[in-house]
Design an enzyme around this catalytic site. Structure first.
Site, PDB file in Angstrom:
ATOM      1  N   SER A   1       1.196  -1.151  -0.193  1.00 28.47           N
ATOM      2  CA  SER A   1       0.126  -0.138  -0.099  1.00 28.47           C
ATOM      3  C   SER A   1       0.795   1.034   0.192  1.00 28.47           C
ATOM      4  O   SER A   1       2.082   1.122   0.478  1.00 28.47           O
ATOM      5  CB  SER A   1      -0.859   0.044   1.145  1.00 28.47           C
ATOM      6  OG  SER A   1      -1.569   1.016   1.578  1.00 28.47           O
TER       7      SER A   1
ATOM      8  N   TYR B   1      -2.380  -0.085  10.146  1.00 27.23           N
ATOM      9  CA  TYR B   1      -2.647  -0.738   9.028  1.00 27.23           C
ATOM     10  C   TYR B   1      -1.339   0.038   8.417  1.00 27.23           C
ATOM     11  O   TYR B   1      -0.390  -1.264   7.710  1.00 27.23           O
ATOM     12  CB  TYR B   1      -4.052   0.045   8.696  1.00 27.23           C
ATOM     13  CG  TYR B   1      -4.090   0.084   6.665  1.00 27.23           C
ATOM     14  CD1 TYR B   1      -4.870  -1.605   6.444  1.00 27.23           C
ATOM     15  CD2 TYR B   1      -3.602   0.682   5.564  1.00 27.23           C
ATOM     16  CE1 TYR B   1      -4.433  -1.570   5.322  1.00 27.23           C
ATOM     17  CE2 TYR B   1      -3.465  -0.081   4.375  1.00 27.23           C
ATOM     18  CZ  TYR B   1      -4.076  -0.917   4.365  1.00 27.23           C
ATOM     19  OH  TYR B   1      -4.347  -1.568   3.155  1.00 27.23           O
TER      20      TYR B   1
END
Length: 286
Positions: A133, A146
């Protein structure tokens, strides 16, 4: 015949990646937690697609599924480690169980996926594709679990690549910015988190359409590239990586106090976001 395994395939990024691979004549094995959604995705992927309900943090179950996939198709050429969940909010006020679950699914689940399928990938000299990501390159406030998990899977994939290159197995890392998925839409239901994200420096604040992002990822995957980018500007973020924390910190000093207070006033929601997060909670509670 080429066979690809996709985790987190019930919806969003994983479902569309599976569909794009199937369009290219690749047989797809879909792994996830939502049987009804997986069945629908498998139907769209056509003949040869099959699905398994499995939690990527359950090493025993995952190993059994890997054996079943290998038995069904005779080979496994590509594994896409896509399964992931997210939560938001300040670390100080985070729910420890939810925070830890994000790390467990995103990071440890990727390691478990690799461990289960590497024997087959060694046989086929295949390719392991790890979805990371922008969060691996640009750690944002109120997203610590995250961001930590995605930085972890990036490092994990680099280590794995060095280990398995001698066996002819390739390892790639896929980077994508905010993309229009259930997870991102779920996070945006929290106004404070949404506005905090929109306050990030451009172009990191924008949400990008899913299909072009997946097209870029699949194209790089099929070329067995070590690094694949869902948006054209992401390589520049790697170049700017040394200065990004300072930029984000300066921005946070200006904005974060208000966002934190709004988040607490709205109920300090520490849930796993999106429909995929809800499915993970349900499965984990069984």
């Amino acid at each position: 015949m080429t066979v690809a395994v996709v985790t987190g395939a019930a919806r969003g990024l994983g479902a569309l990646m599976a569909g794009k691979l199937a369009e290219r004549g690749i047989k797809v094995a879909l792994l996830g937690l939502e049987p009804e959604e997986l069945a629908l995705v498998a139907e769209k992927c056509g003949d040869g697609a099959a699905w398994w309900t499995v939690d990527v943090t359950d090493d025993t179950a995952l190993a059994a599924v890997a054996a079943e996939v290998k038995e069904r198709y005779g080979r496994i050429d590509i594994v896409v480690a896509n399964a992931g969940i997210a939560t938001g909010g300040p670390v100080e006020f985070s729910d420890p169980a939810t925070f830890n679950r994000v790390i467990q699914v995103n990071l440890m689940g990727s390691a478990s996926t690799a461990r289960a399928f590497l024997p087959a990938l060694r046989e086929s000299k295949g390719y392991f594709f790890q979805i990371a990501s922008l969060a691996a390159l640009c750690s944002a406030p109120m997203m610590a679990a995250y961001c930590a998990s995605k930085a972890g899977v990036e490092a994990f994939a680099h280590s794995l690549r060095a280990e398995v290159a001698i066996h002819g197995v390739g390892v790639g890392v896929g980077y994508l910015s905010w993309t229009d998925t259930d997870m991102v839409r779920g996070a945006d239901q929290d106004a404070a988190l949404r506005d905090m994200r929109n306050g990030l420096p451009s172009p990191a604040s924008k949400t990008y359409p899913l299909e072009p992002t997946v097209d870029r990822l699949v194209a790089g995957l099929l070329r067995r590239r070590p690094h694949v980018y869902g948006q054209w500007w992401l390589p520049a973020m790697k170049v700017a990586r040394p200065v990004i924390p300072a930029v984000i910190t300066r921005q946070s000093i200006k904005l974060l106090e208000g966002f934190e207070e709004r988040w607490k006033a709205a109920g300090a929601n520490t849930r796993l976001v999106g429909a995929g997060g809800a499915a993970n909670v349900t499965k984990h509670e069984e």
